[in-house]
Each structure stands twice: as C-alpha cells, then as structure tokens.
Write a protein that holds these residues in place. Structure first.
Motif, PDB file in Angstrom:
ATOM      1  N   TYR A 245      -5.488  -6.157  -0.178  1.00 32.23           N
ATOM      2  CA  TYR A 245      -4.275  -5.362   0.389  1.00 32.23           C
ATOM      3  C   TYR A 245      -3.111  -5.796  -0.225  1.00 32.23           C
ATOM      4  O   TYR A 245      -2.760  -6.795  -0.595  1.00 32.23           O
ATOM      5  N   ARG A 246      -2.212  -4.616  -0.524  1.00 33.86           N
ATOM      6  CA  ARG A 246      -0.868  -4.995  -1.008  1.00 33.86           C
ATOM      7  C   ARG A 246       0.015  -5.753  -0.141  1.00 33.86           C
ATOM      8  O   ARG A 246      -0.122  -5.791   1.040  1.00 33.86           O
ATOM      9  N   PRO A 247       0.816  -6.666  -0.816  1.00 32.96           N
ATOM     10  CA  PRO A 247       1.525  -7.603  -0.169  1.00 32.96           C
ATOM     11  C   PRO A 247       2.245  -6.666   1.072  1.00 32.96           C
ATOM     12  O   PRO A 247       2.491  -7.480   2.329  1.00 32.96           O
ATOM     13  N   GLU A 248       2.819  -5.591   0.799  1.00 32.02           N
ATOM     14  CA  GLU A 248       3.463  -4.805   1.764  1.00 32.02           C
ATOM     15  C   GLU A 248       2.580  -4.426   3.153  1.00 32.02           C
ATOM     16  O   GLU A 248       3.370  -4.353   4.245  1.00 32.02           O
ATOM     17  N   THR A 249       1.324  -4.354   2.849  1.00 33.19           N
ATOM     18  CA  THR A 249       0.431  -4.092   3.956  1.00 33.19           C
ATOM     19  C   THR A 249       0.360  -5.263   4.861  1.00 33.19           C
ATOM     20  O   THR A 249       0.394  -4.963   6.125  1.00 33.19           O
ATOM     21  N   ILE A 250       0.409  -6.501   4.199  1.00 33.46           N
ATOM     22  CA  ILE A 250       0.289  -7.695   5.073  1.00 33.46           C
ATOM     23  C   ILE A 250       1.596  -7.655   5.756  1.00 33.46           C
ATOM     24  O   ILE A 250       1.382  -8.292   7.010  1.00 33.46           O
ATOM     25  N   LEU A 251       2.533  -7.311   5.226  1.00 33.92           N
ATOM     26  CA  LEU A 251       4.106  -7.624   5.818  1.00 33.92           C
ATOM     27  C   LEU A 251       3.828  -6.659   7.043  1.00 33.92           C
ATOM     28  O   LEU A 251       4.523  -7.026   8.258  1.00 33.92           O
ATOM     29  N   ARG A 252       3.513  -5.557   6.887  1.00 35.91           N
ATOM     30  CA  ARG A 252       3.530  -4.377   8.181  1.00 35.91           C
ATOM     31  C   ARG A 252       2.488  -5.120   9.161  1.00 35.91           C
ATOM     32  O   ARG A 252       2.826  -5.024  10.434  1.00 35.91           O
ATOM     33  N   ALA A 318       5.644 -16.553  -1.317  1.00 36.23           N
ATOM     34  CA  ALA A 318       6.673 -16.682  -0.667  1.00 36.23           C
ATOM     35  C   ALA A 318       7.406 -15.675  -0.038  1.00 36.23           C
ATOM     36  O   ALA A 318       8.128 -15.827   1.167  1.00 36.23           O
ATOM     37  N   THR A 319       6.883 -14.318  -0.296  1.00 39.54           N
ATOM     38  CA  THR A 319       7.293 -13.030   0.346  1.00 39.54           C
ATOM     39  C   THR A 319       6.854 -13.115   1.625  1.00 39.54           C
ATOM     40  O   THR A 319       7.352 -12.597   2.817  1.00 39.54           O
ATOM     41  N   VAL A 320       5.539 -13.328   1.830  1.00 36.93           N
ATOM     42  CA  VAL A 320       4.833 -13.413   3.069  1.00 36.93           C
ATOM     43  C   VAL A 320       5.370 -14.561   3.793  1.00 36.93           C
ATOM     44  O   VAL A 320       5.481 -14.250   5.146  1.00 36.93           O
ATOM     45  N   LEU A 321       5.692 -15.781   3.334  1.00 35.69           N
ATOM     46  CA  LEU A 321       6.238 -16.785   4.098  1.00 35.69           C
ATOM     47  C   LEU A 321       7.614 -16.418   4.582  1.00 35.69           C
ATOM     48  O   LEU A 321       7.832 -16.808   5.907  1.00 35.69           O
ATOM     49  N   GLU A 322       8.199 -15.824   3.904  1.00 36.05           N
ATOM     50  CA  GLU A 322       9.681 -15.690   4.314  1.00 36.05           C
ATOM     51  C   GLU A 322       9.513 -14.669   5.635  1.00 36.05           C
ATOM     52  O   GLU A 322      10.169 -14.738   6.449  1.00 36.05           O
ATOM     53  N   ARG A 323       8.716 -13.574   5.439  1.00 36.42           N
ATOM     54  CA  ARG A 323       8.597 -12.764   6.693  1.00 36.42           C
ATOM     55  C   ARG A 323       8.151 -13.254   7.954  1.00 36.42           C
ATOM     56  O   ARG A 323       8.435 -13.181   8.817  1.00 36.42           O
ATOM     57  N   SER A 324       7.025 -14.223   7.404  1.00 30.80           N
ATOM     58  CA  SER A 324       6.254 -14.854   8.720  1.00 30.80           C
ATOM     59  C   SER A 324       7.331 -15.772   9.343  1.00 30.80           C
ATOM     60  O   SER A 324       7.312 -15.921  10.620  1.00 30.80           O
TER      61      SER A 324
END
Length: 607
Positions: A245-252, A318-324
């Motif tokens: 899954y694209r990182p953007e999908t995980i963020l969504r 890092a992107t996922v953790l920032e959003r989380s």
C-alpha cells in the motif's frame, strides 16, 4: 489477448484468447492456495497459490480452455476473489499480461438508510443526557486552544470542514481527575464546553463534535456527554506484505481510524511474500523481497502478476509516525518468526539446517517457510533486526508474529533434534515457545515489550512469557487461555473483525471465507469478555480489526471491505459491552454513510 474465468463447483474454468501465434506458452496466475490443472495444460511450477501451467502452442485467434482445482479438497471457491489473480503468459517471444478480471467489491446503489433517532455518533458515548434545543455549528467552532489543531487538520483532509473557523464558542477546560482519554461535553445553543483530563481526551472530544456536526448537518443536539473508552487498545491491522500500500493509503486509513477513536495501527509489513521495511542491518532482506513476480525471488503469488511491490523507507516511517502522533495513534510494527518466513529464507541463506530433510508445507502451500532456532546464524540475524525495527517506533513494542507454524516443522532437522534433547523440549510447539521466549527476553531486557499471535503461548514451559501482549485471532478461546496464564490479551476473532472476510455468501461478493461471512451486524454481535471469562476480564485489554491482503490488487479495494464494518469495531473497542445492537449499528451506519462519501472513502453498499 483475452481472458475470463468462472467458478463451476470446486473447479475454475479459464479461457485464454490470443490475437497472434504463441510458441511454448505458459499460463502464470495465482489462486488462494496450492492448485493444479485438471485439463488444458501441465503444471510445471507451483509456489503456494502461484502456478505455472504449460499450454500447447497457440495459433492466432485461438481460444484455449484450462480447468483448475485446488489441491486441498476443503478449498472450494466462494466468490470472484477466488478466481485467478495477476494472470499473464510467458512464451518464446516474451511475457504478456492477460486482462485482469474485475476485482474488488462491486458497489451498487446504496439502499435507503433506516431512520436513525437519537445521537448519531460512533462509537456512542458512555453517557448522553439530551437537553432541549440545538447548537448551530454549521459554520464551525471558535476556540483559543491549540489542543484541537489536529482535529482541524483531520476535518480538512476528510472534507468535513469548516471546523475551527466559525463562531460557535468552544471552551476547553482541564480536569486532571478525568480518566485517560476521557472527556466531557456540555453542548448548549450559546456554546460548547469541552473538559478533558489529557490531550488525547481533548482530541476525542473534538472528534466527537466533528462527527456530530457532520451527522446532524451542523445542528448538534444540546445535551451533556460523559465519555471514556472501555479499552486502551483499539486497533486496526493492515497487511502490507501481500499487497504494497502506498504510504498515502496508510495515512488515509489512520485518518479514518481517528474519526472513530481507534488508537493503534498494527503495521504488518513482513510475511511469506515480502519484508517491506528498509533496515540497515539486513539490506538484502528488503532489497530482494520488496518486489515479486517474473524473475524475482518470490513469484507472483496473490495477484503479484509480472511485477509488483515496493518497500517503506525510513522517510516513509517518519511520515506515518508524524501523522500517527497528530492523531494520537500508536504504531505497532510486526516481524514474522519463526514461520511465514518464505521470503526471509529466500533472501537470507543459512537460516535453515542444511541437514533438514523434512517436507513441511504451510497452510498456504509454502515449503521451507520456517526459520531454524538451533542455528546461531538465526540469532545473529534476528536480534539486530528486532532491535532495529523496534527502535524505529516510539511505542517500544514489537510484534513477533508466531502464527501458523506448519505441521511437521523441524522434524527433519538434526540440529533441532539435538536442541530438543539439550533443552528438554518435547515437540514443535515447545521448540517454538523456547524460541519466542528467548527472543522476547532479549527485547524485554532492553525495554521493548514483545507481542505475538495466540500461538506464542503454546508449549509446556509457558511459551513466550515476558509479559507479552497476545492477540487472539482464531477465536476467543486461545485468548482466554492466554489471559489465565497471566498475559494481557487483545481480542481480534476472525469470525467478527477480520475485514478481509466476504460480507456475504454471494458468489458475486469479494473476500475470504475460511472463518465466516462477516456482515455489519456480526461486528458487534459478540462480547470481548465472553461469558465464563469474568475472572480474567482485567486481562482483556483491547479489541482489534484485521485486514489481510491476499485478495487485494489495488489500494482502493480495501475501502468497501473496511467501511462500514469499522463502525462495529469502534463500538466494541470503546463502549460498554452490549450498548450497540446490530439493528442500531445499521441505523448508525446509514447516518454515517454521507460522511464516508464526503471523505471520499468507498463503502460497502449491499443490504
């Protein structure tokens, strides 16, 4: 090229068309599990559900038929997801994709939603005292606090704004006596008071207002809400090993989780098919397994086709953790030991006993998908890997896997036979338990809490130990047993909260079926602490939904599998037991339908 397929009882009938002559064609595809041709070709290679079937030479305009069946007679194709995924032809002139079959849930017209009286909020609060009147929040709220900046950003991403750019007064108050994550709302026509004990409680109070604003079209009923979660672990798992899954999908996905107060993302990026996290200690592991398909170490299993995949960089982490962090979600990474390690063994040689003559096959048809704990090379590899992966995530927790050890594992290994004699181990479960206890102990000594699937508690010596958090997935019985051994347990029974399961038994539906067909009502039609387990109720610390990606060929396909069933998960994880019934959940799902639509999240629409 043309391609179509249909289910006929236990068999799958495929028709392959070509617009030009092909010499020595080989039909490559993947099914759910090991399979073989009954007619139309000869099996020349099989890896789990991936197969290569040699066909006769095809002339231009030919239409060739191949009939397939699963090797295991218990596997009966249930719906379109069981048809060949990622089909292509290899031939003397090269490689050509075949047209993929229609994939994912087919969304029809949404049925007329039932009336939804009362407060339209998921999960429902612990307490709601209605008053007269409404608060006009159509233009949004006004506040001086920055504690709701994360909610404002969430509203923007979900297209649910404006939220904090309006005029309705929103006053925040701190009350340290409130429980963690709890909040209190007093909603009046002249303004709203939000009382919180911590920043997360403030965030959830804001999320409640955001959702009520959306479901009540800006005119929020006046009244008082007292609210706090039942469980501290309210999780959603995502399998990124079978499908990248694209990182953007995980963020969504995390945005959707936050809207319904879920607070743990279980990130499953390692399995038989791939290890998708870029780590410094073992670069060959992710470099060699990130992609699968033609010419790769792992062929096109589970719809991999000619080539598919990817890996997650430390920048992605890092992107996922920032959003989380902004959403008050903790991220739990998972590696897989000792089984589900086919890709691991392909990429990192030397982790199996060279004298092992065993023929164990995993439930999904993989040979040699188990790491050998009797080899020091295994420990020299696993310990740095576990430490590095755990060190990337602030939770200081690592899920070690430990599910579906194949029957007969290690029986052909002289080194494991010697290990059993030396350590007094009787069988494979005790060998696995010994391995998990050693790895968990190493992590625990460094302040990293281990976690694992339910099987890690097996073994006469007590299994994994070390206060490991256990995830009960085949049902609730193993979780209750683990709780009575002293483990904290997260309940994620496949029959209720595995969102890769098909919604219905309709042949035109989509998804797995080995555990159950899981309709919306079933997601709340159970108790996390079943009758007779009251003695260990304090050990049941959470509820989690799981999404496995064997059938997923595109990111968007997860959306109608997860929505609206995520609403039932949110209810079970947050509210007092039995508060929301199946019929009430369907009412709430109807009220939340426009919210999914506005957020651009496709939902399942069948009645």
């Amino acid at each position: 090229m043309s391609f179509d397929a249909a289910i006929e009882g236990r068999t799958i009938r495929c028709r392959i068309g070509t617009d030009r002559a092909l010499k020595a064609p080989v039909f490559c595809y993947s099914l759910m599990a090991a399979n073989r041709p009954m007619s139309g070709g000869v099996l020349v290679r099989s890896v789990a559900g991936y197969s290569e079937v040699a066909l006769p030479d095809l002339s231009a305009g030919a239409l060739h038929e191949v009939v397939l069946e699963h090797v295991d007679p218990e596997y009966r194709p249930r719906n379109r997801a069981w048809l060949p995924l990622g089909p292509y032809l290899r031939h003397a002139g090269g490689v050509d994709p075949l047209p993929p079959l229609p994939s994912g849930v087919i969304s029809g017209e949404a049925p007329e939603p039932p009336p939804c009286p009362g407060l339209r909020l998921v999960p429902p609060p612990q307490s709601w005292a209605a008053a007269t009147g409404v608060a006009d929040a159509r233009g949004g709220f006004s506040t001086r606090s920055h504690l709701l900046d994360g909610v404002e950003a969430l509203a923007g991403r979900l297209n649910l704004g404006p939220f904090l750019r309006g005029s309705l007064a929103l006053r925040l108050h701190h009350d340290p006596t409130l429980v963690a994550e709890g909040y209190r709302l007093e909603i009046g026509a002249a303004g709203v008071d939000l009382t919180h004990g911590d920043a997360t409680g403030a965030f959830y109070g804001g999320v409640t207002l955001l959702q009520l604003k959306a479901t009540h079209e800006g005119m929020i009923p006046c009244g008082a809400i007292e609210d706090a979660p039942r469980f501290g672990w309210r999780g959603q798992h995502l399998d990124c090993a079978r499908h990248f899954y694209r990182p953007e999908t995980i963020l969504r996905l995390m945005d959707l989780m936050a809207l319904f107060k879920l607070n743990r993302l279980h990130w499953h990026f390692a399995d038989d098919e791939a290890f998708r996290l870029e780590v410094d200690c073992l670069p060959d592991l992710w470099r060699k397994t990130a992609y699968r398909g033609e010419g790769e170490l792992v062929p096109g299993v589970f719809g991999g086709g000619i080539r598919s995949g990817g890996s997650y960089s430390k920048g992605d982490v890092a992107t996922v953790l920032e959003r989380s962090a902004a959403l008050h979600i903790g991220v739990l990474p998972e590696i897989e030991v000792p089984a589900h390690a086919f890709a691991f063994n392909q990429a990192v040689p030397g982790l199996r006993d060279p004298g092992d003559n065993g023929a164990e096959i995993s439930i999904q048809g993989y040979a040699q998908n188990v790491l050998n704990p009797a080899l020091e090379a295994t420990w020299d590899t696993l310990i740095p890997l576990a430490e590095e992966v755990a060190g990337l995530f602030p939770m200081r927790m690592l899920h070690l896997g430990c599910d579906e050890l194949p029957p007969g594992a290690w029986e052909g290994s002289p080194l494991v036979t010697a290990l059993k004699a030396r350590e007094g181990l009787a069988g494979r479960d005790e060998v696995q338990g010994w391995m998990m206890e050693r790895l968990a102990g190493h992590l625990a000594a460094r302040g990293i809490r281990p976690a694992a699937w339910e099987e890690a508690a097996k073994g006469a010596q007590g299994g994994i130990g070390h206060e490991a958090l256990m995830f009960s997935w085949t049902g609730q019985g193993p979780g209750i047993a683990a709780a009575r051994m002293g483990h904290d347990v997260v309940m994620c029974p496949a029959q209720k909260v595995y969102f890769d399961m098909a919604h219905t038994g309709d042949a035109d539906d989509w998804g797995a079926a080995w555990a159950a067909f899981v309709n919306l009502e079933e997601t709340v039609n159970w108790s996390p602490v079943p009758k007779g387990a009251e003695d260990v109720a304090h050990r049941i610390v959470g509820v989690q939904g799981c999404f496995w990606s064997e059938f997923t060929t595109a990111d968007a396909e997860i959306e109608p599998m997860i929505a609206p069933r995520i609403l039932g998960l949110a209810c079970k994880a947050w509210e007092p037991d039995g508060l929301t019934s199946g019929p009430r959940l369907r009412e709430l799902a109807g009220a939340l339908g426009p919210v999914f639509d506005t957020a651009g999240w496709t939902r399942h629409r069948t009645p």
